[in-house]
Design a protein around this motif. Structure first.
Motif, PDB file in Angstrom:
ATOM      1  N   ASN A   1       2.732  13.742   1.989  1.00  0.00           N
ATOM      2  CA  ASN A   1       3.076  13.008   0.730  1.00  0.00           C
ATOM      3  C   ASN A   1       4.554  12.152   1.176  1.00  0.00           C
ATOM      4  N   LEU A   2       4.991  12.142   2.506  1.00  0.00           N
ATOM      5  CA  LEU A   2       6.230  11.465   2.638  1.00  0.00           C
ATOM      6  C   LEU A   2       6.008  10.043   2.464  1.00  0.00           C
ATOM      7  N   PRO A   3       6.946   9.295   2.185  1.00  0.00           N
ATOM      8  CA  PRO A   3       6.732   7.722   1.790  1.00  0.00           C
ATOM      9  C   PRO A   3       7.004   7.376   3.436  1.00  0.00           C
ATOM     10  N   SER A   4       5.899   6.308   3.377  1.00  0.00           N
ATOM     11  CA  SER A   4       5.693   5.695   4.812  1.00  0.00           C
ATOM     12  C   SER A   4       6.623   4.334   4.521  1.00  0.00           C
ATOM     13  N   SER A   5       7.482   4.165   5.399  1.00  0.00           N
ATOM     14  CA  SER A   5       8.553   2.869   5.640  1.00  0.00           C
ATOM     15  C   SER A   5       7.898   1.910   6.452  1.00  0.00           C
ATOM     16  N   GLY A   6       7.028   2.187   7.217  1.00  0.00           N
ATOM     17  CA  GLY A   6       6.414   1.518   8.217  1.00  0.00           C
ATOM     18  C   GLY A   6       7.156   1.508   9.440  1.00  0.00           C
ATOM     19  N   ALA A   7       8.167   2.282   9.615  1.00  0.00           N
ATOM     20  CA  ALA A   7       9.028   2.434  10.843  1.00  0.00           C
ATOM     21  C   ALA A   7       8.532   3.658  11.532  1.00  0.00           C
ATOM     22  N   PRO A   8       8.516   3.730  12.690  1.00  0.00           N
ATOM     23  CA  PRO A   8       7.863   4.794  13.611  1.00  0.00           C
ATOM     24  C   PRO A   8       8.849   5.766  13.323  1.00  0.00           C
ATOM     25  N   CYS A   9       8.147   7.317  13.148  1.00  0.00           N
ATOM     26  CA  CYS A   9       8.860   8.335  12.917  1.00  0.00           C
ATOM     27  C   CYS A   9       8.781   9.296  13.739  1.00  0.00           C
TER      28      CYS A   9
END
Length: 122
Positions: free
Chosen positions: A102-110
């Motif tokens: 459920n973490l928001p996806s920012s499109g940046a690699p994590c």
């Protein structure tokens, strides 16, 4: 019988460690034959690098004995412990999965590995 080598020129008490790697306990009693000692007649005087350097064991000191009374696991006990740790870790990761999903996806690699590691509570 357990083989080991003693260098020419050694003077002192012999100390040998024994580890039972089998899944079964082995009882060692006073008077049991554990070691065989074989003396060889040398045809020449031993010289470096074959001559013992240093001091032999004059006594079996407290420090040596203290090191022997720590818990020592058999291979079977270690395998059981590893399975328990793996099951515990899998349970902890499963508990964290809904949070991760459920973490928001920012499109940046994590760096998920760091996030999971830092968020786990044991």
């Amino acid at each position: 019988m357990l083989p080991f080598h003693v260098d020419p020129g050694y003077k002192g008490k012999l100390v040998c460690s024994v580890y039972n790697a089998s899944p079964s306990p082995i009882q060692i009693c006073e008077g049991d034959n554990l070691f065989k000692i074989w003396f060889a007649a040398l045809d020449q005087t031993s010289v470096a690098p074959y001559l013992f350097k240093g001091e032999g064991n004059a006594d079996i000191g407290n420090e040596l004995v203290r090191g022997m009374n720590q818990e020592i696991f058999s291979l079977q006990a270690l395998a059981v412990k590893m399975r328990e740790l793996e099951a515990n870790m899998n349970q902890k990761l499963a508990e964290q999965k809904p949070v991760i999903d459920n973490l928001p996806s920012s499109g940046a690699p994590c760096n998920w590995q760091f996030w999971v590691h830092s968020s786990l509570r044991f």
